[in-house]
Motif scaffolding. Sequence first.
Motif, PDB file in Angstrom:
ATOM      1  N   LEU A   1       0.838  -1.193   0.000  1.00  0.00           N
ATOM      2  CA  LEU A   1       0.000   0.000   0.000  1.00  0.00           C
ATOM      3  C   LEU A   1       0.874   1.245   0.000  1.00  0.00           C
ATOM      4  O   LEU A   1       1.677   1.442   0.903  1.00  0.00           O
ATOM      5  CB  LEU A   1      -0.905   0.004   1.239  1.00  0.00           C
ATOM      6  N   GLY A   2       0.724   2.062  -1.032  1.00  0.00           N
ATOM      7  CA  GLY A   2       1.427   3.331  -1.059  1.00  0.00           C
ATOM      8  C   GLY A   2       0.634   4.380  -0.296  1.00  0.00           C
ATOM      9  O   GLY A   2      -0.542   4.617  -0.598  1.00  0.00           O
ATOM     10  N   VAL A   3       1.258   4.998   0.705  1.00  0.00           N
ATOM     11  CA  VAL A   3       0.569   5.970   1.555  1.00  0.00           C
ATOM     12  C   VAL A   3       1.330   7.291   1.552  1.00  0.00           C
ATOM     13  O   VAL A   3       2.539   7.318   1.811  1.00  0.00           O
ATOM     14  CB  VAL A   3       0.458   5.487   3.019  1.00  0.00           C
ATOM     15  N   ASP A   4       0.625   8.372   1.265  1.00  0.00           N
ATOM     16  CA  ASP A   4       1.161   9.714   1.465  1.00  0.00           C
ATOM     17  C   ASP A   4       0.592  10.206   2.787  1.00  0.00           C
ATOM     18  O   ASP A   4      -0.592  10.555   2.873  1.00  0.00           O
ATOM     19  CB  ASP A   4       0.738  10.632   0.316  1.00  0.00           C
ATOM     20  N   VAL A   5       1.400  10.199   3.838  1.00  0.00           N
ATOM     21  CA  VAL A   5       0.873  10.523   5.165  1.00  0.00           C
ATOM     22  C   VAL A   5       0.430  11.971   5.278  1.00  0.00           C
ATOM     23  O   VAL A   5      -0.298  12.325   6.204  1.00  0.00           O
ATOM     24  CB  VAL A   5       1.904  10.199   6.266  1.00  0.00           C
ATOM     25  N   THR A   6       0.850  12.818   4.342  1.00  0.00           N
ATOM     26  CA  THR A   6       0.403  14.219   4.379  1.00  0.00           C
ATOM     27  C   THR A   6      -1.009  14.362   3.822  1.00  0.00           C
ATOM     28  O   THR A   6      -1.703  15.326   4.134  1.00  0.00           O
ATOM     29  CB  THR A   6       1.366  15.121   3.579  1.00  0.00           C
ATOM     30  N   GLU A   7      -1.427  13.400   2.971  1.00  0.00           N
ATOM     31  CA  GLU A   7      -2.778  13.427   2.404  1.00  0.00           C
ATOM     32  C   GLU A   7      -3.317  12.002   2.305  1.00  0.00           C
ATOM     33  O   GLU A   7      -3.555  11.494   1.206  1.00  0.00           O
ATOM     34  CB  GLU A   7      -2.782  14.083   1.025  1.00  0.00           C
TER      35      GLU A   7
ATOM     36  N   ARG B   1      -7.134 -12.252   1.176  1.00  0.00           N
ATOM     37  CA  ARG B   1      -6.002 -13.114   0.822  1.00  0.00           C
ATOM     38  C   ARG B   1      -5.317 -13.735   2.037  1.00  0.00           C
ATOM     39  O   ARG B   1      -4.370 -14.490   1.873  1.00  0.00           O
ATOM     40  CB  ARG B   1      -4.969 -12.287   0.042  1.00  0.00           C
ATOM     41  N   HIS B   2      -5.746 -13.366   3.246  1.00  0.00           N
ATOM     42  CA  HIS B   2      -5.036 -13.788   4.468  1.00  0.00           C
ATOM     43  C   HIS B   2      -3.578 -13.341   4.366  1.00  0.00           C
ATOM     44  O   HIS B   2      -2.650 -14.089   4.721  1.00  0.00           O
ATOM     45  CB  HIS B   2      -5.134 -15.290   4.680  1.00  0.00           C
ATOM     46  N   ALA B   3      -3.397 -12.138   3.875  1.00  0.00           N
ATOM     47  CA  ALA B   3      -2.059 -11.599   3.632  1.00  0.00           C
ATOM     48  C   ALA B   3      -1.786 -10.435   4.578  1.00  0.00           C
ATOM     49  O   ALA B   3      -2.660  -9.990   5.333  1.00  0.00           O
ATOM     50  CB  ALA B   3      -1.923 -11.133   2.179  1.00  0.00           C
ATOM     51  N   ARG B   4      -0.574  -9.955   4.514  1.00  0.00           N
ATOM     52  CA  ARG B   4      -0.158  -8.810   5.313  1.00  0.00           C
ATOM     53  C   ARG B   4      -0.229  -7.541   4.470  1.00  0.00           C
ATOM     54  O   ARG B   4       0.031  -7.546   3.275  1.00  0.00           O
ATOM     55  CB  ARG B   4       1.279  -9.028   5.793  1.00  0.00           C
ATOM     56  N   VAL B   5      -0.602  -6.431   5.103  1.00  0.00           N
ATOM     57  CA  VAL B   5      -0.496  -5.125   4.459  1.00  0.00           C
ATOM     58  C   VAL B   5       0.885  -4.560   4.770  1.00  0.00           C
ATOM     59  O   VAL B   5       1.265  -4.421   5.938  1.00  0.00           O
ATOM     60  CB  VAL B   5      -1.567  -4.141   4.965  1.00  0.00           C
ATOM     61  N   ARG B   6       1.621  -4.256   3.726  1.00  0.00           N
ATOM     62  CA  ARG B   6       2.870  -3.518   3.908  1.00  0.00           C
ATOM     63  C   ARG B   6       2.625  -2.095   3.446  1.00  0.00           C
ATOM     64  O   ARG B   6       2.508  -1.817   2.253  1.00  0.00           O
ATOM     65  CB  ARG B   6       4.017  -4.134   3.111  1.00  0.00           C
ATOM     66  N   ALA B   7       2.500  -1.194   4.389  1.00  0.00           N
ATOM     67  CA  ALA B   7       2.239   0.214   4.082  1.00  0.00           C
ATOM     68  C   ALA B   7       3.563   0.949   3.949  1.00  0.00           C
ATOM     69  O   ALA B   7       4.409   0.891   4.847  1.00  0.00           O
ATOM     70  CB  ALA B   7       1.394   0.855   5.176  1.00  0.00           C
ATOM     71  N   LEU B   8       3.736   1.628   2.833  1.00  0.00           N
ATOM     72  CA  LEU B   8       5.009   2.286   2.548  1.00  0.00           C
ATOM     73  C   LEU B   8       4.800   3.768   2.287  1.00  0.00           C
ATOM     74  O   LEU B   8       3.963   4.159   1.469  1.00  0.00           O
ATOM     75  CB  LEU B   8       5.675   1.618   1.341  1.00  0.00           C
ATOM     76  N   HIS B   9       5.572   4.570   2.982  1.00  0.00           N
ATOM     77  CA  HIS B   9       5.616   6.014   2.736  1.00  0.00           C
ATOM     78  C   HIS B   9       7.049   6.397   2.387  1.00  0.00           C
ATOM     79  O   HIS B   9       7.992   6.044   3.115  1.00  0.00           O
ATOM     80  CB  HIS B   9       5.157   6.812   3.954  1.00  0.00           C
ATOM     81  N   ALA B  10       7.213   7.097   1.270  1.00  0.00           N
ATOM     82  CA  ALA B  10       8.541   7.558   0.871  1.00  0.00           C
ATOM     83  C   ALA B  10       8.653   9.055   1.156  1.00  0.00           C
ATOM     84  O   ALA B  10       7.740   9.825   0.855  1.00  0.00           O
ATOM     85  CB  ALA B  10       8.775   7.290  -0.613  1.00  0.00           C
ATOM     86  N   TRP B  11       9.761   9.448   1.751  1.00  0.00           N
ATOM     87  CA  TRP B  11       9.949  10.856   2.113  1.00  0.00           C
ATOM     88  C   TRP B  11      11.243  11.377   1.502  1.00  0.00           C
ATOM     89  O   TRP B  11      12.182  10.636   1.244  1.00  0.00           O
ATOM     90  CB  TRP B  11       9.974  11.034   3.635  1.00  0.00           C
TER      91      TRP B  11
END
Length: 290
Positions: A154-160, A176-186
Amino acid sequence: MLAPVVAGVDGSAEGLAAAEWAAHEAVRRGRSLRLLHARNRHPRRGEAEAAQAAGRRLARRVLRAAEERVLAVCPGVRVYDEQVEGPATAALVRAVGGAEPLVLGSRGHSRVTGLLMGSVALEVVAKAAGPVVLVRAGTAGEEAAGAGRRDVLLGVDVTEPCDEVIEFAFEAARLRHARVRALHAWRAPDPLIPGPGEVGPVSDPERAEEWLRFLSAVLRVWRDKYPDVEVLETVVAGKPASALVKAASGADLLVVGHRLTDRPRVPRTGPVTHTVIQRAGCPVAVVPHY
């Protein structure tokens, strides 16, 4: 009646991959599968009935091949098909309104085929009011090989942050019984200029910890809503598109957002979405939001 998963098919390897991926998704969601073939033309006035009939027969063969592929990998899926006249972009955009979600095939690297000739895929994503998943040939079969145990990225922009995008990713992971990998690039600011709220020099590790706290705060409500979904929060320094493409190599699905505008005179995707559609090595779900 629950909305079906819809797959646009065109006879290409990418279209068949989209149909296969959509079949697995329909089974996971407990929905039917609608195979859609758009004949990218309008019959001209006075056109011979024989020519129109030939076009319909070709569409029938395309749909039959997709249905056979789908039933071979998902025998229990409820599937029906439809062929429609008119420009492919318009037909596919209309289909989004009744899809959960719409699935299309893509070669990536700006090369698309069949229904997706030229810029059609990007136009559909830019104009669609609902989620669109793009699938490359060779990736759909991983569904049956246990790919569901891999992460939903999951691509996340924490500012918006956007609820629609985050919810789509968490629901996909739950199914999917899967894990969410949330990624924010700064991006690190100029070392001589303090960032917002900073009164002096701040190291990159300190900035990373701060961004990680922001990301954790954004996802807290979703952790509570999906207590059975494992979440891995990641922040990296660099460009968002590059970071997502790199991380997607080990993911089952990449979920990104696409901001719709109130005055879409020239609908287009943003630079991050555009790049991951072209380069990501896994299926990409693009979720629109305002």
